[in-house]
Motif scaffolding. Sequence first.
Motif, short mmCIF file in Angstrom:
data_model
loop_
_atom_site.label_atom_id
_atom_site.label_comp_id
_atom_site.label_asym_id
_atom_site.label_seq_id
_atom_site.Cartn_x
_atom_site.Cartn_y
_atom_site.Cartn_z
N LYS A 1 8.00 3.75 5.01
CA LYS A 1 6.07 3.50 5.44
C LYS A 1 5.84 2.31 5.59
O LYS A 1 4.18 2.75 5.88
CB LYS A 1 5.66 4.59 4.64
CG LYS A 1 6.60 6.41 4.64
CD LYS A 1 6.92 6.85 6.35
CE LYS A 1 7.16 8.08 6.09
NZ LYS A 1 7.24 9.11 7.01
N SER A 2 6.66 2.05 5.96
CA SER A 2 5.60 0.04 6.06
C SER A 2 4.21 -0.12 7.20
O SER A 2 3.84 -0.88 6.31
CB SER A 2 6.44 -0.44 5.07
OG SER A 2 6.50 -1.16 3.64
N ASP B 1 0.10 -1.35 0.37
CA ASP B 1 -0.07 -0.21 -0.22
C ASP B 1 0.54 1.23 0.11
O ASP B 1 0.71 1.84 -0.89
CB ASP B 1 -0.47 0.12 1.15
CG ASP B 1 -0.26 0.04 2.70
OD1 ASP B 1 1.14 -0.76 1.89
OD2 ASP B 1 -1.02 -0.63 3.60
N VAL B 2 2.10 1.53 1.49
CA VAL B 2 2.86 2.74 1.11
C VAL B 2 4.26 2.77 0.53
O VAL B 2 4.83 3.43 0.48
CB VAL B 2 2.61 2.96 2.20
CG1 VAL B 2 1.55 3.92 2.61
CG2 VAL B 2 2.25 1.89 3.48
N ASP C 1 6.37 7.55 12.69
CA ASP C 1 6.35 8.53 12.02
C ASP C 1 6.21 9.46 13.32
O ASP C 1 6.50 10.62 13.52
CB ASP C 1 5.34 8.92 11.23
CG ASP C 1 5.88 8.32 9.70
OD1 ASP C 1 7.25 8.47 9.27
OD2 ASP C 1 5.08 8.76 8.19
N ARG D 1 2.47 1.64 10.47
CA ARG D 1 2.38 2.73 11.14
C ARG D 1 2.65 3.22 12.34
O ARG D 1 3.54 2.12 12.93
CB ARG D 1 0.82 2.82 11.16
CG ARG D 1 -0.40 2.47 9.99
CD ARG D 1 -1.59 2.12 10.39
NE ARG D 1 -1.63 1.26 10.90
CZ ARG D 1 -3.17 1.51 12.13
NH1 ARG D 1 -4.02 2.38 11.92
NH2 ARG D 1 -2.96 0.77 13.21
N TRP E 1 5.34 1.72 -2.05
CA TRP E 1 6.22 1.98 -3.50
C TRP E 1 6.22 2.75 -3.13
O TRP E 1 6.37 3.35 -4.60
CB TRP E 1 5.62 0.57 -3.81
CG TRP E 1 5.64 -0.94 -3.70
CD1 TRP E 1 5.42 -1.13 -3.60
CD2 TRP E 1 7.14 -1.02 -4.25
NE1 TRP E 1 5.55 -3.05 -3.69
CE2 TRP E 1 7.33 -2.58 -3.45
CE3 TRP E 1 8.59 -0.72 -4.21
CZ2 TRP E 1 8.31 -3.79 -4.06
CZ3 TRP E 1 9.70 -1.16 -4.63
CH2 TRP E 1 9.79 -3.00 -4.35
N VAL E 2 5.92 3.70 -2.03
CA VAL E 2 5.16 5.36 -2.18
C VAL E 2 6.03 6.36 -1.55
O VAL E 2 6.30 7.77 -2.16
CB VAL E 2 4.05 5.44 -1.70
CG1 VAL E 2 3.63 7.24 -2.13
CG2 VAL E 2 3.02 4.63 -2.13
N TYR E 3 6.31 5.76 -0.19
CA TYR E 3 7.19 6.11 0.61
C TYR E 3 8.67 5.67 1.05
O TYR E 3 8.13 4.24 1.75
CB TYR E 3 6.41 7.25 1.69
CG TYR E 3 5.51 8.10 0.94
CD1 TYR E 3 5.59 8.85 0.76
CD2 TYR E 3 3.56 7.12 1.95
CE1 TYR E 3 4.72 10.07 0.44
CE2 TYR E 3 3.76 8.52 1.01
CZ TYR E 3 3.22 9.97 1.05
OH TYR E 3 2.43 10.52 0.24
#
Length: 576
Positions: free
Chosen positions: A164-165, A156-157, A170, A167, A159-161
């Motif tokens: 960030k795999s 979900d994330v 951060d 939650r 491959w974007v950030y």
Amino acid sequence: MGTLIKYNNFFAFSNKSQKYFNTSFIDGINIVHGKNTSGKSTFIQALLYTFGINDEKRKLAELLDEDVIFRLDFTMLNHNETKVSIVRDDEIVSIKIDKNPPVKFIGIGSNNSREHIKLKVFLSNLFGFTLHLEYDNEYKPASIEAMFLPYYIAQDVGWVYRHKSFRGLDFVRNFKNDFFDYYLGIINNYDRLEKSRLDKEKKDLEAESRLLHKIDTNNIQIKLAKLKDEVFTARTMEYIDPYKENKSKLIELEKEYISICNKVTLLEESRKVLRRVKRSLNNDIIAKDKCPTCLHDLSHSIEDTYSYLQNINDTEKQIEQLTKNISDLKDSQGKLNSIITEINDKKKIVENDYYELLEYNVNNINLDSWLKNKVNIKLSSELNMKLGEITSKIYNIDAELAKFKTDKAVNEERKILNYTFKSKFEKYIKELKVKPFEDERFYLLYEIPAFPRQGVELLKTLLAYNFSFVEIIKKTDYVHVLPFSLDAIFEGDFEDDSKNEILEFIKKHSSISHQIIITIADSKNNANSAEKYNKEHFNNMANLICIGNNTHQRSLLEKYNGDFECYINETMDILN
């Protein structure tokens, strides 16, 4: 590189629905394939969930409704080889190491529960994972998610950030720097904890020192007190010495007077008692010859008569002696009067000296203002003493901090590793035929913002980034190495050329010593199947793990065929 973890076998079983899943892993590349929504991501998430990562629980809700028990067998390689089995059943995780009895953790559903924290510490010790992160202004052992983060790219994330795999990470203060510093070997966590404590203590002391110094230097009354103090000191010294002498003499006289008065009072009271005793003896029946009522003669024994006469005699003598003593003391009444006079004279002297001191004035300074000055002088002295103590403590802390790396030294190491990473990242970007960045900061690990890419370009960029990061951290002597899981490597609408480039890149940078688990969408109707990719890019050396027979959706579990009874019993023994 520290402890190397290799997965051997993964098993899931639902007694409720009589379904199961079983697969083994090989060294090198493992390809998980199946139709879209068949359960490929679920498979990766279930692996992580088995270790106690609750972040995956929400994604597994449908599967967990079937009361599934998960088991993963893996091998740890460091100085020796260790076999480990970890079993999870909802809130329970049980871990068996070699032939030792299982270690059980009950109630790990919440990351803040005592049992989950114990599980985290246990796994950290098992893998040699010592990263600490700042939670609530205190460094504590990092979460299990941080242990897996470098080796997991979520569909979900991921491959974007970058990183960030999972939650929640951060929201951890200073996470990026602490995370990178640990995995790159810049700062040992225990050193950092101690250094952080010393830095905080030094900052607190410096803040206190500034406050006290400001009070001492800016308070006008303290400044004037220092100037006025000496003016009145001489006069007070003239007063204090005679005062001490007169006061001491006065106290002695008062003590002497009280002592004499007490003696007179004691003797008079003693005489009163003796007189009462005498009257009592006179009224004693033994003192009479005839009975007071019938007038008959009374007869007494010789012993009673002797005792009575002896008491009379003793009492008379004591009264006589007391009377003489009192008489002697009262003859000293003149001395008492003299003492009283001398006491009154001394009191007048002390009183006159005090009022004279009160009225004494030098340069508008009297006793009252001088005493107030003395309070300020005392305060200034206390401030200076406290400032001295603080300075000494700061000096000692500086000596301790000198043993650690300075911020400048840490920044220098970060700079070196920035360019070490840049060299590898640039190379991998080029191999994947991605347009290079014009701005250098997109190559510098500690400075990279969000990548200005999308689609296949973004996926390739993050693929190059993550492979670069994993390759670099594997060189850190204490860092554990987990299987590298890349979920949905073809995420998006890719042409075949891009897919081939991605597979060739993975093949080129894989090794037999580090497992890689990748998932790809597959179907029996696909022209390019997982089997074809395996043949063309991996020489049929990759391990294929099929989910749902390439035809079914939501089909991680299949109908149980009864082939694993011994394995299930062994699993239950570990769990129970």
